[in-house]
Design an enzyme around this catalytic site. Structure first.
Site, PDB file in Angstrom:
ATOM      1  N   GLY A 148       0.810  -1.211   0.000  1.00 47.16           N
ATOM      2  CA  GLY A 148       0.000   0.000   0.000  1.00 47.16           C
ATOM      3  C   GLY A 148       0.836   1.251   0.000  1.00 47.16           C
ATOM      4  N   CYS A 149       1.093   1.787   1.183  1.00 46.73           N
ATOM      5  CA  CYS A 149       1.742   3.093   1.289  1.00 46.73           C
ATOM      6  C   CYS A 149       3.215   3.057   0.905  1.00 46.73           C
ATOM      7  CB  CYS A 149       1.552   3.650   2.699  1.00 46.73           C
ATOM      8  SG  CYS A 149      -0.196   3.948   3.090  1.00 46.73           S
ATOM      9  N   ILE A 150       3.892   1.914   1.101  1.00 46.16           N
ATOM     10  CA  ILE A 150       5.282   1.814   0.667  1.00 46.16           C
ATOM     11  C   ILE A 150       5.351   1.838  -0.856  1.00 46.16           C
ATOM     12  CG2 ILE A 150       7.375   0.415   0.669  1.00 46.16           C
ATOM     13  CD1 ILE A 150       6.725   1.687   3.376  1.00 46.16           C
TER      14      ILE A 150
END
Length: 208
Positions: A148-150
């Site tokens: 997701g955010c990575i």
């Protein structure tokens, strides 16, 4: 079907390498991902421990450290489609204790904290402009979640002209399948997936 590694070697496999001026990003290392009572729990304690080791080394090397977290208006007025789609984001309404920093993590006064509303640390924030002002050319990405955010931050870092470096041990996800698939794809197309040891050696080289 062709072997996966061999198939990708035909088109990908290039390396960016470490740059000269890094910044360490600790992405969304908050209680929600480390509290088994929360539906965002990802069992990523080893990734947190690795990120903290890298932060200690970055501090010793004079590498700037940036923390990000997701924070929404109490009525989710700034949540957008991401908030509508990903139901566990309700834990990040301002004031929810699940949005507190993970155990053992507390930003120092000289470490930047970036609040965001979307997956990428760069989208809708001033992070890219800040890093450019600092002369940064490389971002070391740690935190959660890999898929997701990575990943979103890796793609945007690349698009903004930074070298994304992802220490394998310092990122985590709730299941090995998306974790490994996204490490593979980021390494193929957007950044370099390396070991914690390689990153620590890089920080040490900045001191020599």
């Amino acid at each position: 079907m062709d072997d996966l590694q061999e198939n990708y070697r035909r088109a990908y496999g290039g390396r960016l390498g470490f740059g000269r001026r890094p910044a360490l990003l600790l992405i969304d290392l908050v209680r929600a991902y480390f509290d088994p009572a929360c539906d965002l729990y990802a069992g990523c304690e080893e990734a947190l421990a690795s990120a903290l080791r890298l932060r200690a080394a970055a501090r010793q090397a004079g590498v700037p450290v940036v923390h990000t977290h997701v924070v929404y208006h109490p009525h989710a007025l700034d949540g957008g489609r991401f908030f509508q789609k990903a139901l566990p984001l309700r834990h990040f309404l301002r004031g929810n204790p699940m949005g507190d920093w993970a155990p053992g993590l507390r930003p120092a006064e000289d470490e930047l904290v970036v609040a965001k509303q979307h997956a990428s640390a760069f989208f809708g924030t001033s992070l890219a402009a800040t890093l450019t002002c600092w002369g940064v050319d490389t971002v070391i990405l740690t935190g959660v979640s890999t898929s997701g955010c990575i990943r979103a931050s890796c793609v945007d870092a690349n698009a903004h002209g930074f070298i994304p470096i992802i220490p394998r041990e310092a990122v985590g996800d709730r299941h090995p399948a998306p974790h490994e698939a996204n490490l593979f794809d980021m390494d193929a197309k957007y950044g370099d997936v390396v070991s914690e040891a390689e990153t620590l050696a890089y920080f040490q080289s900045l001191k020599d």
